[in-house]
Design a protein around this motif. Structure first.
Motif: not given
Length: 463
Positions: A419-422, A427-429, A435-437
């Motif tokens: 997520r940090l890489a995204a 890559r907000w989606a 985060r949802g997972e």
């Protein structure tokens, strides 16, 4: 700040001065061991454990004696054993063992002594003999009274001073047993005969067993003396139990008081209603610790303890799943802040709050401040431990929380890194999806100002 306690007997809050600072004595009415203790029973156990801890801090652990009795002979015990088809000893031993396990899980220290009623029959008989000799009790022989001994409430001019009621008010407000052998309606049983199938002991008045009120007078005398410092229990015990204890002890030993200070905790309700089996909201300590019957999950004992202490002991408390969730989140934050920090000494501001009639809400508010600043966390840990909190190692607490939620810590760290890489790559989606997972696993994220992300275990399905 001096320790100040509200005294039910005087109806005011005064500075506490022990009779003997080398031996500070506390007595609390304990369980009648016929069934599992419910969460209302846990309140005095936790409240007076905090008082015990505070007295030990102020006077030294070796100078405080805490007695909490176990009532192991009672009509409810006799009836329950018969219902279950087991012996009274089997019932009381098993129930007492379960109670000890439950209160251990709540983080309570074991009392200095846990006297059992059946081990103190000679002391009970001696108290009754003193009362009869002093004209405060009588043994009727007619109208079906043979084998009974009753306390004559009219023999004590200030009977009723603890509950602040006149004798007529007490009789009107109580379920008084009507018996032709009583001299007055308010007279209460000290000793009563036992049927052949019931437990009994030989006495000057025949084979029988003690009345409920007599037990605590005898046990406190045996272990704390004719007078002692503090007597505690729930608000529901003021009348008739504590009123009658006081009468027996004062009249038997010719003392103006039984205990210098009488302390009583307030009532407990569950989710806004009186706790009742008929309403389906009767909750035992074991239910909360070991099943998913309240709030859809099990709760650590430390969470139950903090939730109980958020309300001042003399006030009524509403036991809710929301309060437990808030307490759990608080402990998660405090344990995370305590990682790698050595305990210090309890903070003076915290002690001032706690010494003001066990003002635990004020003490907890102080704790929030102490645990929120890096330079005061050592004092915060020591202060929390004085409340019986933060007893585990932070790593052990975190591991338990992860295990309870079924969380794989390594997998969580991998997802957080992704997520940090995204986020770095905008890559907000993908960031929202990860985060949802994590939220579905019960993991709560906190994005820090320094660009890192910390996480904790919350409720599944929350972010």
């Amino acid at each position: 700040m001096a320790l100040r306690l509200y005294n039910t007997l005087t109806r005011r809050k005064d500075d506490f001065s022990p009779l003997d600072p080398e031996r500070v004595r506390l007595y609390v009415c304990g369980p009648t061991v016929y069934d599992r203790a419910h969460i209302g029973n846990a309140r005095p156990v936790i409240v007076f454990d905090v008082l015990f801890r505070l007295l030990r801090h102020l006077y030294g652990a070796d100078h405080v004696v805490y007695a909490r009795n176990i009532t192991d002979i009672d009509d409810k015990i006799i009836d329950r054993a018969a219902e279950r088809g087991i012996t009274i000893r089997e019932l009381t031993e098993g129930t007492a063992r379960g109670f000890a396990e439950d209160v251990d899980a709540l983080g309570c220290l074991r009392p200095t002594v846990e006297p059992r009623a059946t081990d103190h029959i000679p002391e009970m008989i001696a108290v009754v003999e003193r009362l009869v000799a002093g004209g405060h009790a009588y043994a009727p022989t007619e109208d079906g009274g043979a084998g009974h001994v009753l306390f004559a409430v009219g023999s004590m001019p200030d009977y009723g001073r603890l509950s602040n009621r006149t004798l007529d008010e007490m009789v009107a407000g109580a379920r008084v047993e009507v018996a032709p052998y009583k001299r007055a309606d308010g007279d209460f049983v000290l000793w009563k005969p036992s049927a052949l199938h019931e437990p009994g002991w030989d006495s000057p008045w025949g084979r029988g067993r003690p009345g409920w009120h007599l037990e605590c007078s005898a046990m406190s005398w045996k272990h704390l003396g004719e007078t002692f410092d503090i007597h505690g229990g729930g608000l529901d015990l003021i009348f008739p139990h504590h009123e009658n204890e006081l009468a027996q002890s004062c009249c038997a030993f010719h003392r103006p008081v039984m205990a210098q200070v009488w302390m009583h905790n307030g009532f407990l309700q569950v989710e806004g209603q009186k706790m009742s089996k008929s309403l389906g909201n009767f909750v035992t300590i074991r239910d909360l610790l070991g099943t998913e019957s309240f709030g859809g999950r099990r709760w650590p004992g430390e969470v139950l303890r903090l939730a109980m202490l958020r309300t001042h002991y003399r006030q009524p408390i509403d036991w809710t799943a929301k309060a437990l969730e808030e307490s759990e989140r608080t402990l998660d934050r405090w344990y995370a802040a305590a990682e790698g920090v050595a305990p210090g000494e309890p903070a003076q501001g915290f002690l001032d709050e706690l010494s003001d009639d066990l003002n635990t809400p004020g003490a907890i508010a102080t704790l929030h401040g102490l645990m929120g600043e890096s330079n005061t966390r050592g004092a915060g840990i020591a202060s929390a431990r004085l409340l019986g909190l933060l007893q585990a190692a932070p790593s052990d607490w975190a591991a338990r929380r992860e295990a309870e939620a079924g969380v794989d810590a390594a997998a969580v760290e991998t997802l957080i890194a992704e997520r940090l890489a995204a986020r770095r790559e905008k890559r907000w989606a993908d960031s929202d999806r990860i985060r949802g997972e994590l939220a579905a696993l019960g993991v709560v994220l906190k994005d820090n100002k320094d660009g890192t992300t910390s996480w904790d275990v919350g409720r599944k399905g929350t972010a």
